[in-house]
Design an enzyme around this catalytic site. Sequence first.
Site, short mmCIF file in Angstrom:
data_model
loop_
_atom_site.label_atom_id
_atom_site.label_comp_id
_atom_site.label_asym_id
_atom_site.label_seq_id
_atom_site.Cartn_x
_atom_site.Cartn_y
_atom_site.Cartn_z
CB ALA A 130 -0.81 0.43 1.48
N GLY A 185 -0.66 -5.11 -0.18
CA GLY A 185 -1.43 -5.37 -0.57
C GLY A 185 -1.16 -6.20 -2.14
CD GLU A 205 -3.89 -7.74 1.50
OE1 GLU A 205 -4.15 -7.40 3.12
OE2 GLU A 205 -3.59 -6.10 1.62
CD GLU A 210 -0.18 -6.23 4.76
OE1 GLU A 210 -0.24 -6.29 4.58
OE2 GLU A 210 0.85 -7.01 5.88
#
Length: 257
Positions: free
Chosen positions: A65, A108, A111, A131
């Site tokens: 992210a 992300g 993901e 994370e």
Amino acid sequence: MPNNLLVEGPEEGVLVLTLNRPDALNALNTEMLGNLSTALDNAEADPKVRSVVIAGSRKAFAAGADINEMAARNLVGIFEDPRIAHWERIGRFTKPIIAAVNGFALGGGCELAMHADILIAGENARFGQPEINLGIMPGAGGTQRLVRKVGESLAMQMALTGESIDAKRALQAGLVSEVCQPELTVEKAIGIARTVARKAPIAVRLTKESVRKANDMNLAEGLRFERHAFTVLAGTADRQEGLDAFREKRKPQFKGQ
């Protein structure tokens, strides 16, 4: 579409979406996710699109992210994060998605790759959910999809240590279906997408939905769903075309009817 997402096609039924924030290693900010969501909206409505390839660069599929954007949000900002709707839209896409992953697929990025139905990795690919190193945790499906892809033990190790795995380990664990040379990853993904695009669209859609239901249903429920979908296809023109083409020893011409 802004140039942080390159859109090519559809060609031979395949739409190629390329993440394009090279200076940020394709970090997924709100704008990029919104553009991806919009592109999938358009692809959903376009009968010429039968499958989608999502790719990044040779160096990074998506390195996570956008940390600066994330740091600017407090609890309320996270709670009302517009990216939530974008992630949900990606997850609802009914046509097949093939991810072509080279380099980093972290946070992300991992993901997003796991939202794909088929995942092709270059030998240089690395997958991880780091994370925990920032005092946070995966928030776009990393703890849920990763367990379903690689099993609880490896998913727990990746999520709790923040350590990534390479393409070979990802193949062994079942996260990816094929590993190839980095320069061939996108080409391989497009080839698979073209193969899928030549199949009967309604059968493809119901097959995708049925396979995904296996994660959400017990075996008896899954078998009932599969039988229902199989029965529905008996009423399609494409089923008749497929049977006729087989008997007549020719290639079928599926029209999505």
